[in-house]
Design a protein around this motif. Structure first.
Motif, PDB file in Angstrom:
ATOM      1  N   THR A  35       1.196  -1.170  -0.390  1.00  0.00           N
ATOM      2  CA  THR A  35      -0.171  -0.195   0.016  1.00  0.00           C
ATOM      3  C   THR A  35       1.028   1.372   0.132  1.00  0.00           C
ATOM      4  O   THR A  35       1.553   2.395  -1.351  1.00  0.00           O
ATOM      5  N   PRO A  36       1.671   1.271   1.221  1.00  0.00           N
ATOM      6  CA  PRO A  36       2.077   2.363   0.931  1.00  0.00           C
ATOM      7  C   PRO A  36       3.739   2.673  -0.415  1.00  0.00           C
ATOM      8  O   PRO A  36       3.281   3.900  -0.988  1.00  0.00           O
ATOM      9  N   TRP A  39       1.355   4.682  -2.960  1.00  0.00           N
ATOM     10  CA  TRP A  39       1.365   5.540  -2.596  1.00  0.00           C
ATOM     11  C   TRP A  39       2.921   6.111  -3.930  1.00  0.00           C
ATOM     12  O   TRP A  39       2.517   7.538  -4.111  1.00  0.00           O
ATOM     13  N   LEU A  42       2.834   6.484  -7.267  1.00  0.00           N
ATOM     14  CA  LEU A  42       0.910   7.344  -7.920  1.00  0.00           C
ATOM     15  C   LEU A  42       2.006   8.435  -7.764  1.00  0.00           C
ATOM     16  O   LEU A  42       1.497   9.208  -8.433  1.00  0.00           O
ATOM     17  N   ALA A  43       2.567   9.100  -6.324  1.00  0.00           N
ATOM     18  CA  ALA A  43       3.278  10.771  -6.605  1.00  0.00           C
ATOM     19  C   ALA A  43       3.686  10.460  -7.783  1.00  0.00           C
ATOM     20  O   ALA A  43       4.501  11.801  -8.490  1.00  0.00           O
ATOM     21  N   CYS A  84       1.892  14.882  -4.117  1.00  0.00           N
ATOM     22  CA  CYS A  84       2.395  13.800  -4.730  1.00  0.00           C
ATOM     23  C   CYS A  84       3.624  13.876  -3.500  1.00  0.00           C
ATOM     24  O   CYS A  84       3.818  13.010  -2.731  1.00  0.00           O
ATOM     25  N   SER A  86       3.155  14.724  -0.022  1.00  0.00           N
ATOM     26  CA  SER A  86       1.977  14.335   1.200  1.00  0.00           C
ATOM     27  C   SER A  86       2.233  12.799   1.494  1.00  0.00           C
ATOM     28  O   SER A  86       1.877  12.284   2.001  1.00  0.00           O
ATOM     29  N   LEU A  87       2.055  12.359  -0.570  1.00  0.00           N
ATOM     30  CA  LEU A  87       1.995  11.188  -0.775  1.00  0.00           C
ATOM     31  C   LEU A  87       2.817  11.060  -0.208  1.00  0.00           C
ATOM     32  O   LEU A  87       3.039   9.215   0.491  1.00  0.00           O
ATOM     33  N   ARG A  90       3.512  10.323   3.141  1.00  0.00           N
ATOM     34  CA  ARG A  90       2.596   9.122   4.620  1.00  0.00           C
ATOM     35  C   ARG A  90       3.050   7.876   3.714  1.00  0.00           C
ATOM     36  O   ARG A  90       2.521   7.712   4.453  1.00  0.00           O
ATOM     37  N   ALA A  91       4.356   7.089   3.055  1.00  0.00           N
ATOM     38  CA  ALA A  91       4.090   6.421   2.906  1.00  0.00           C
ATOM     39  C   ALA A  91       5.557   5.698   3.532  1.00  0.00           C
ATOM     40  O   ALA A  91       5.199   4.491   3.818  1.00  0.00           O
ATOM     41  N   THR A 100      -2.777  15.879   7.459  1.00  0.00           N
ATOM     42  CA  THR A 100      -3.404  15.172   6.499  1.00  0.00           C
ATOM     43  C   THR A 100      -4.671  16.083   4.855  1.00  0.00           C
ATOM     44  O   THR A 100      -4.661  15.747   4.100  1.00  0.00           O
ATOM     45  N   THR A 103      -2.923  16.255   1.127  1.00  0.00           N
ATOM     46  CA  THR A 103      -3.723  15.254  -0.301  1.00  0.00           C
ATOM     47  C   THR A 103      -3.990  16.187  -1.109  1.00  0.00           C
ATOM     48  O   THR A 103      -3.888  15.973  -2.275  1.00  0.00           O
TER      49      THR A 103
END
Length: 132
Positions: A35-36, A39, A42-43, A84, A86-87, A90-91, A100, A103
């Motif tokens: 999951t991270p 992220w 995706l970023a 990007c 922040s993703l 967050r990861a 938060t 994002t």
């Protein structure tokens, strides 16, 4: 913002996006869960696409598309940094709960950037065609 500055920012964003993509493909698979890691991927994808969009804005500013193109470039820069970055933060679990909101604000900035670029195209078309 001038076309030259936008192009420089676009290139730097492309460099960061490419490095982040390589890191996600080769260096982070051993330390991040799926999951991270998703992220981060995706970023990197969003960062690269919007770096290219910033390069388009730079060309549009240089070609005389006006303030909407410059505004779009600035909004793209704000958007990639807020969304990007922040993703990525967050990861790694480094994004404090109070931040938060970065994002979605970054995502809204990217929406606004694309809208501004559309307005730049409309203004540019009107200027070239002599339409009011």
């Amino acid at each position: 913002m001038t076309g030259g500055r936008l192009l420089m920012l676009a290139a730097l964003n492309g460099l960061v996006a490419t490095a982040l993509s390589a890191l996600a493909a080769h260096g982070l698979t051993a330390i991040l869960d799926e999951t991270p890691l998703g992220w981060v991927r995706l970023a990197a994808d969003f960062w690269l696409v919007h770096a290219l969009a910033m390069a388009v804005c730079a060309g549009a500013v240089h070609a005389g598309a006006g303030h909407w193109a410059a505004r779009a470039g600035l909004l793209f820069q704000i958007g990639v940094l807020a969304f990007c970055l922040s993703l990525v933060i967050r990861a790694f679990g480094w994004l404090p709960p109070g931040l938060t909101w970065l994002t979605p604000v970054g995502g809204l900035s990217l929406f606004a950037a694309w809208s501004s670029l559309a307005l730049a195209g409309r203004s540019w078309h009107r200027a070239l065609s002599g339409a009011e």
